[in-house]
Structures are given as structure tokens and as C-alpha cells.
Design a protein around this motif. Sequence first.
Motif, PDB file in Angstrom:
ATOM      1  N   VAL A 189      46.802  -9.788 -46.581  1.00  0.00           N
ATOM      2  CA  VAL A 189      46.115 -11.052 -46.342  1.00  0.00           C
ATOM      3  C   VAL A 189      46.903 -12.104 -47.115  1.00  0.00           C
ATOM      4  O   VAL A 189      47.048 -11.994 -48.331  1.00  0.00           O
ATOM      5  N   THR A 190      47.436 -13.096 -46.421  1.00  0.00           N
ATOM      6  CA  THR A 190      48.310 -14.084 -47.051  1.00  0.00           C
ATOM      7  C   THR A 190      47.560 -14.912 -48.089  1.00  0.00           C
ATOM      8  O   THR A 190      46.504 -15.460 -47.820  1.00  0.00           O
ATOM      9  N   TYR A 191      48.126 -14.941 -49.292  1.00  0.00           N
ATOM     10  CA  TYR A 191      47.603 -15.740 -50.397  1.00  0.00           C
ATOM     11  C   TYR A 191      48.733 -15.862 -51.405  1.00  0.00           C
ATOM     12  O   TYR A 191      49.128 -14.872 -52.023  1.00  0.00           O
ATOM     13  N   SER A 192      49.249 -17.047 -51.563  1.00  0.00           N
ATOM     14  CA  SER A 192      50.499 -17.236 -52.311  1.00  0.00           C
ATOM     15  C   SER A 192      50.436 -16.873 -53.785  1.00  0.00           C
ATOM     16  O   SER A 192      51.470 -16.661 -54.412  1.00  0.00           O
ATOM     17  N   ARG A 193      49.255 -16.766 -54.351  1.00  0.00           N
ATOM     18  CA  ARG A 193      49.166 -16.514 -55.792  1.00  0.00           C
ATOM     19  C   ARG A 193      49.081 -15.038 -56.155  1.00  0.00           C
ATOM     20  O   ARG A 193      48.997 -14.686 -57.327  1.00  0.00           O
ATOM     21  N   GLU A 194      49.068 -14.143 -55.166  1.00  0.00           N
ATOM     22  CA  GLU A 194      49.001 -12.709 -55.446  1.00  0.00           C
ATOM     23  C   GLU A 194      50.168 -11.986 -54.768  1.00  0.00           C
ATOM     24  O   GLU A 194      50.697 -12.455 -53.768  1.00  0.00           O
ATOM     25  N   ASP A 195      50.529 -10.861 -55.330  1.00  0.00           N
ATOM     26  CA  ASP A 195      51.562 -10.006 -54.752  1.00  0.00           C
ATOM     27  C   ASP A 195      51.004  -8.594 -54.640  1.00  0.00           C
ATOM     28  O   ASP A 195      50.159  -8.183 -55.447  1.00  0.00           O
ATOM     29  N   SER A 196      51.487  -7.863 -53.654  1.00  0.00           N
ATOM     30  CA  SER A 196      50.989  -6.506 -53.432  1.00  0.00           C
ATOM     31  C   SER A 196      52.125  -5.529 -53.196  1.00  0.00           C
ATOM     32  O   SER A 196      53.252  -5.919 -52.889  1.00  0.00           O
ATOM     33  N   TRP A 197      51.785  -4.240 -53.337  1.00  0.00           N
ATOM     34  CA  TRP A 197      52.702  -3.147 -53.085  1.00  0.00           C
ATOM     35  C   TRP A 197      51.963  -2.139 -52.226  1.00  0.00           C
ATOM     36  O   TRP A 197      50.951  -1.562 -52.638  1.00  0.00           O
ATOM     37  N   LEU A 198      52.451  -1.931 -51.007  1.00  0.00           N
ATOM     38  CA  LEU A 198      51.833  -1.020 -50.052  1.00  0.00           C
ATOM     39  C   LEU A 198      52.353   0.390 -50.273  1.00  0.00           C
ATOM     40  O   LEU A 198      53.564   0.617 -50.348  1.00  0.00           O
ATOM     41  N   LYS A 199      51.437   1.352 -50.399  1.00  0.00           N
ATOM     42  CA  LYS A 199      51.815   2.750 -50.604  1.00  0.00           C
ATOM     43  C   LYS A 199      52.287   3.330 -49.272  1.00  0.00           C
ATOM     44  O   LYS A 199      51.609   3.218 -48.259  1.00  0.00           O
ATOM     45  N   ARG A 200      53.468   3.929 -49.283  1.00  0.00           N
ATOM     46  CA  ARG A 200      54.039   4.588 -48.101  1.00  0.00           C
ATOM     47  C   ARG A 200      54.320   6.041 -48.466  1.00  0.00           C
ATOM     48  O   ARG A 200      55.047   6.303 -49.412  1.00  0.00           O
ATOM     49  N   CYS A 201      53.738   6.960 -47.713  1.00  0.00           N
ATOM     50  CA  CYS A 201      53.913   8.379 -48.018  1.00  0.00           C
ATOM     51  C   CYS A 201      54.489   9.119 -46.818  1.00  0.00           C
ATOM     52  O   CYS A 201      54.142   8.829 -45.675  1.00  0.00           O
ATOM     53  N   THR A 202      55.353  10.062 -47.098  1.00  0.00           N
ATOM     54  CA  THR A 202      55.868  10.960 -46.083  1.00  0.00           C
ATOM     55  C   THR A 202      55.490  12.370 -46.491  1.00  0.00           C
ATOM     56  O   THR A 202      55.202  12.633 -47.642  1.00  0.00           O
ATOM     57  N   GLY A 203      55.495  13.276 -45.561  1.00  0.00           N
ATOM     58  CA  GLY A 203      55.013  14.624 -45.833  1.00  0.00           C
ATOM     59  C   GLY A 203      53.593  14.717 -45.318  1.00  0.00           C
ATOM     60  O   GLY A 203      53.178  13.940 -44.472  1.00  0.00           O
ATOM     61  N   GLY A 204      52.823  15.618 -45.827  1.00  0.00           N
ATOM     62  CA  GLY A 204      51.465  15.763 -45.332  1.00  0.00           C
ATOM     63  C   GLY A 204      50.589  16.543 -46.275  1.00  0.00           C
ATOM     64  O   GLY A 204      51.056  17.156 -47.217  1.00  0.00           O
ATOM     65  N   ILE A 205      49.329  16.498 -45.972  1.00  0.00           N
ATOM     66  CA  ILE A 205      48.349  17.261 -46.746  1.00  0.00           C
ATOM     67  C   ILE A 205      47.667  18.217 -45.781  1.00  0.00           C
ATOM     68  O   ILE A 205      47.152  17.815 -44.747  1.00  0.00           O
ATOM     69  N   PHE A 206      47.675  19.487 -46.096  1.00  0.00           N
ATOM     70  CA  PHE A 206      47.020  20.505 -45.287  1.00  0.00           C
ATOM     71  C   PHE A 206      45.556  20.534 -45.702  1.00  0.00           C
ATOM     72  O   PHE A 206      45.240  20.779 -46.851  1.00  0.00           O
ATOM     73  N   LYS A 207      44.660  20.268 -44.779  1.00  0.00           N
ATOM     74  CA  LYS A 207      43.247  20.185 -45.117  1.00  0.00           C
ATOM     75  C   LYS A 207      42.444  21.161 -44.264  1.00  0.00           C
ATOM     76  O   LYS A 207      42.599  21.201 -43.050  1.00  0.00           O
ATOM     77  N   VAL A 208      41.617  21.934 -44.895  1.00  0.00           N
ATOM     78  CA  VAL A 208      40.784  22.900 -44.192  1.00  0.00           C
ATOM     79  C   VAL A 208      39.343  22.449 -44.306  1.00  0.00           C
ATOM     80  O   VAL A 208      38.831  22.239 -45.396  1.00  0.00           O
ATOM     81  N   SER A 209      38.674  22.275 -43.174  1.00  0.00           N
ATOM     82  CA  SER A 209      37.279  21.829 -43.215  1.00  0.00           C
ATOM     83  C   SER A 209      36.312  22.996 -43.320  1.00  0.00           C
ATOM     84  O   SER A 209      35.252  22.887 -43.879  1.00  0.00           O
ATOM     85  N   SER A 210      36.667  24.147 -42.743  1.00  0.00           N
ATOM     86  CA  SER A 210      35.801  25.312 -42.851  1.00  0.00           C
ATOM     87  C   SER A 210      36.598  26.579 -42.571  1.00  0.00           C
ATOM     88  O   SER A 210      37.619  26.532 -41.898  1.00  0.00           O
ATOM     89  N   ILE A 211      36.100  27.683 -43.074  1.00  0.00           N
ATOM     90  CA  ILE A 211      36.735  28.978 -42.840  1.00  0.00           C
ATOM     91  C   ILE A 211      35.669  29.924 -42.326  1.00  0.00           C
ATOM     92  O   ILE A 211      34.618  30.070 -42.927  1.00  0.00           O
ATOM     93  N   SER A 212      35.949  30.530 -41.183  1.00  0.00           N
ATOM     94  CA  SER A 212      35.012  31.492 -40.603  1.00  0.00           C
ATOM     95  C   SER A 212      35.555  32.897 -40.776  1.00  0.00           C
ATOM     96  O   SER A 212      36.749  33.130 -40.551  1.00  0.00           O
ATOM     97  N   PRO A 213      34.697  33.841 -41.180  1.00  0.00           N
ATOM     98  CA  PRO A 213      35.174  35.216 -41.324  1.00  0.00           C
ATOM     99  C   PRO A 213      35.588  35.771 -39.972  1.00  0.00           C
ATOM    100  O   PRO A 213      34.999  35.444 -38.943  1.00  0.00           O
ATOM    101  N   THR A 214      36.615  36.606 -39.962  1.00  0.00           N
ATOM    102  CA  THR A 214      37.054  37.231 -38.720  1.00  0.00           C
ATOM    103  C   THR A 214      36.359  38.575 -38.579  1.00  0.00           C
ATOM    104  O   THR A 214      36.085  39.263 -39.555  1.00  0.00           O
ATOM    105  N   SER A 215      36.051  38.947 -37.351  1.00  0.00           N
ATOM    106  CA  SER A 215      35.357  40.219 -37.125  1.00  0.00           C
ATOM    107  C   SER A 215      36.322  41.383 -37.302  1.00  0.00           C
ATOM    108  O   SER A 215      37.515  41.255 -37.029  1.00  0.00           O
ATOM    109  N   GLY A 216      35.821  42.488 -37.779  1.00  0.00           N
ATOM    110  CA  GLY A 216      36.614  43.680 -37.947  1.00  0.00           C
ATOM    111  C   GLY A 216      37.527  43.670 -39.153  1.00  0.00           C
ATOM    112  O   GLY A 216      38.416  44.489 -39.265  1.00  0.00           O
TER     113      GLY A 216
END
Length: 110
Positions: A82-109
Motif C-alpha cells: 500500500v503506497t505510503y511514502s513514509r514507510e518501507d517494507s520487505w516482502l518475504k519470498r520463499c522457495t521450497g515447500g512445507i509437507f503438511k498432513v491433515s489426517s492419517i487413517s490406519p490401513t487395513s491388514g
Amino acid sequence: MVTSTVIWLTFLATHALAALDCDYESLPGGYLSTYARGSYGVKHATLEIAQARCLELGTDCGGVTRQSDGSGYTCRRGTELVTYSREDSWLKRCTGGIFKVSSISPTSGS
């Protein structure tokens, strides 16, 4: 084999986090909207400290903005400048990834 699956997924998640590589793009003349979660009113003394905190906050932090009065740096959720001459910002840029598991179900047998 639910236990071994959980251990393997934990291993993958840990190494994916370690592989995440982030840096910051300088955006002079503006601020990033909205404070990051839990960061309202929290000012960090240096840019480096604020950037480290932003990394800890993960996806809740899009970058860092220097206060217009020079009193510190704040972690922000927004990723659009958002343009505002009295402030400066630094945008975070990331490469790679995060492996996220929402749930784990038991396997039969297993």
C-alpha cells in the motif's frame, strides 16, 4: 503400520521445513496491510529481528514494515504494498515447500 507411517511423515515434514529457503524483497515507499497474527503493537528493534520473527510465524507473516516514525519494525500478514511514502517494507519470498498432513487413517491388514 500407522506408527511407521507417522514417523515417516514426521521425518518428511521436518526436512521439508529445513529445505524452505526465504529471503526478503525490498519495497520502499509503502506498507504491507494487516499485522501478522499476534503481532499487533509488537515492534522489533532491528530489521533482522523482525525478519527472523516473520520466518517463525510462517504463512501468517507476509513480510516486515518499518514504522513511519522509525520506532521499529512490525510483522505484517499482507503481501501487497500500500503506497505510503513514509514507510518501507520487505516482502518475504520463499522457495521450497512445507509437507503438511491433515489426517492419517490406519490401513487395513497392518
